[in-house]
Design an enzyme around this catalytic site. Structure first.
Site: not given
Length: 712
Positions: A118, A157, A164, A315, A365
């Site tokens: 991500r 986040e 690069c 969070e 989970y």
């Protein structure tokens, strides 16, 4: 300092928002109504939506389809939920990487990645910047002004790095702005070493495994270029945030904008970002179930980003994470305890990831308010619902309230980076460990602490603690001296005052610009493996003199001999051992071993009008750090009422009208009986308490006492 920037407090005045990250697009439509019914049971009123919806909302470069998000917004708003709407750019979609492969990141080893994970987009990519801002534009245009909207959530986040060719070109442009000329850059990087002098900007490449590699990504041959690349990377990702915030502001000038930080996260200097966020928010995933002191530090750090303004806990998990080697469930009462700890340190929102467990992929989970079956009769759901009831009962009592502090602890990403990327010291040394040791001692002593950048105004603090202040930037040395000169106390440690803003050593005695204030010079710096211990004897000579006088008066009795040793501690020191030559400083602690046995390990220098400057030349154990910190706090009357009760936390929030709310949080493993420091009303139970009353606290117990002014 006050700010006119929008803040959630401008929109939310009734209670602390409670809820979290909700992704109904991952489940059948019939599940949504079940979820919302469960959320009502748990008193959940705020949902963050759309964080990872880029591929859903933009199926190809030329097509936008916000239909599903429209339905989510209207369904949640129709159920009375407040909404934090994300720009959906937390991860780029597969089509973007397939059509524009140059958008994928190149790692430290020089490998161009294919699509996956991500944190997967090059922050310098013009294509990524254009398309991410365009999506934010579409979403903002659609939902700006929606009555349920209380905040915008940009990205997710932010982190990682790219090496690069696009980043290399952007780095060179960044360097032009920062240094102005190649002459200045060569001087800053000391490039005459190893014949590295640059004669053209195009000669500069990122410091990766193919260029300045030197025993690992954190250790390159030229610390200057590595330090600047860390700064550049932080700024490059900040530019992505700024792009999207600008797109939002074209349609919405008032709703506050944030992104979720990750506490003590090494790759990004959050102080460089702070001014661009309307309020700070962060995700709290501690490494284990005994991390309460670490969390206190990180809450204080997040609060300090915006000059003490309340932040959001964006969070946390209700039960367990899914990202560790071992992922324990939070024990009964711990989720509640840690949530109240966040509020005690300045959180004006308590939110979870996630609201319902994902049915697949890496976080299936990860704990959630609702499990895969959607049950509301589990222990964890009952705890979530009980906390929701308590937050409802609390109402607006602490919304917007600040956390008063007379102690400042300096936290500096540049010092963190510089101390850890350098060679010649000790690679076992970790900047956060040193900072945590001193913050924990302050925390255990119940001292109110602001964790602030080195640029902060220090005029309101009696004590300033600056652990491992490796890099001296701007006028920080002068401002620290002003604290001591007016009667305050300053503490710093080993490896402080070593380098300037470019990571070049000062051509002066160590600790450089700090030397005169601390009244010493460091002649040598020894480093040893972690298993090597040097005992340090800590004893305040002023106390010894007084005890010695008593001993003489009593004829050197056994009791007097014992009194002469009162307050003496032997601390186990490790890793770094500076050989100190006092130049006016008083010796407080001495080494017990090696060729520097008997020489100073801890000193105190008298400064100005009753001020003090303490220098700790080695990495003391927790008992040694606590001994030093307690003596400093005691001098200013800042040792709190529960300082001697292990893991009992006291934190205070004060409203503009002077109302003080004290949070008493028991993180210990055994019950305790304590004498209350103030009278007041427990806002969670309505119980009245008297000043001096004895109360019994079981592990994980929480008291939220609105103090009566006459009892303070």
């Amino acid at each position: 300092m006050t700010s006119s920037a929008p803040h959630p407090g401008d929109l939310i005045r009734d209670k602390i928002p409670y809820g979290g990250d909700y992704n109904p697009e991952q489940w059948p439509r019939a599940v949504w109504d079940e979820d919302l019914a469960a959320f009502k049971l748990a008193h959940i009123d705020t949902l963050t939506i759309g964080v990872f919806d880029w591929a859903l909302l933009q199926p190809d470069e030329d097509t936008y389809d916000l239909t599903v998000l429209d339905e989510i917004v209207e369904t949640a708003a129709g159920a009375g939920k407040r909404l934090v709407i994300a720009t959906a750019t937390g991860a780029m979609p597969p089509w973007l990487a397939h059509r524009h492969p140059e958008v994928c990141r190149t790692d430290f080893e020089g490998r161009r990645h294919v699509y996956g994970q991500r944190h997967n987009a090059c922050p310098s990519s013009p294509v990524f910047r254009r398309l991410s801002a365009a999506l934010a534009d579409r979403i903002a245009q659609r939902y700006a002004g929606h009555p349920a909207l209380v905040a915008w959530h940009v990205g997710n986040e932010y982190g990682g790095a790219c090496y690069c060719d696009t980043c290399a070109a952007a780095f060179r442009e960044w360097l032009r702005v920062q240094h102005g000329s190649l002459e200045a850059l060569n001087d800053a990087w000391n490039t005459t070493f190893w014949s590295h002098r640059f004669t053209d900007w195009e000669q500069i490449v990122p410091p990766n495994a193919l260029s300045e590699h030197w025993r690992g990504p954190n250790h390159t041959a030229f610390q200057g270029i590595t330090l600047d690349y860390l700064r550049f990377t932080s700024d490059a990702m900040l530019a992505n945030f700024v792009d999207e915030k600008a797109a939002i502001r074209r349609y919405d000038a008032t709703t506050p904008v944030t992104t979720n930080f990750m506490g003590m996260y090494r790759p990004i200097d959050y102080h460089r970002w702070a001014a661009h966020l309307d309020f700070a928010s962060w995700d709290n995933y501690p490494p284990d179930d005994r991390a309460h002191a670490r969390m206190a530090l990180t809450h204080d750090l997040m609060r300090g980003l915006k000059d003490g303004a309340p932040f959001w806990l964006m969070e946390q998990t209700p039960t367990m994470t899914a990202s560790r080697d071992v992922n324990p469930v939070k024990r009964p009462g711990v989720m509640r305890l840690w949530s109240w700890q966040a509020v005690a340190h300045g959180a004006d929102a308590v939110l979870f990831f996630q609201m319902r467990q994902s049915r697949g992929a890496c976080e299936k989970y990860h704990g959630a308010v609702l499990d895969h079956a959607g049950r509301t009769d589990t222990r964890s759901f009952r705890e979530v619902a009980a906390l929701g009831e308590e937050l409802k009962r609390l109402g607006d009592a602490v919304l917007g309230a600040r956390t008063p502090a007379r102690v400042a602890l300096l936290f500096d990403w540049d010092s963190w980076w510089a101390a850890e990327i350098t060679d010649g010291l000790n690679r076992h040394l970790r900047y956060p460990d040193v900072v945590m040791a001193y913050h924990r001692a302050l925390w255990q002593a119940n001292a109110g602490v602001d964790v602030v950048p080195v640029t902060a105004d220090l005029s309101g603090y009696d004590v300033v603690v600056a652990p491992l202040l490796h890099m001296i930037k701007g006028d920080v040395a002068e401002r620290l001296e002003q604290v001591a000169a007016r009667g305050g106390t300053v503490l710093t440690t080993f490896l402080s005052g070593r380098v300037d803003e470019h990571d070049n050593a000062f051509l002066a005695d160590v600790p450089g610009p700090l030397a005169s204030m601390f009244g010493l010079r460091v002649e040598e710096t020894d480093a040893q493996p972690p298993d090597v211990v040097n005992p340090v004897r800590l004893a305040d000579p002023d106390d010894d003199a007084a005890a010695g006088a008593s001993a003489n008066a009593a004829g050197a009795s056994a009791e007097a001999a014992h009194a002469a040793e009162a307050g003496v501690v032997t601390s186990e020191a490790r890793l770094t051992f500076e050989v100190v030559i006092p130049q006016g400083a008083q010796v407080i602690g001495t080494y017990g071993a090696d060729f520097y046995a008997g020489t100073p390990a801890v000193t105190r220098n008298r400064v100005g009008d009753g001020g003090e400057a303490w220098y700790v030349a080695t990495s003391l154990d927790d008992a040694g750090v606590e001994w030093v910190v307690r003596r400093i706090l005691d001098r200013h009357g800042l040792v709190g009422p529960y300082a001697d009760v292990e893991d009992l936390e006291l934190a205070v929030r004060a409203a503009d009208d002077g109302t003080r709310t004290a949070f008493l949080l028991h993180h210990g493993r055994e019950p305790v009986d304590v004498t209350l420091h103030a009278a007041g009303t427990d806002l969670l139970t309505g119980q009245e308490y008297a000043h001096g009353q004895t109360v019994h606290l079981e592990p994980t117990d929480v008291l939220v006492i609105q103090e009566r002014p006459e009892s303070s």
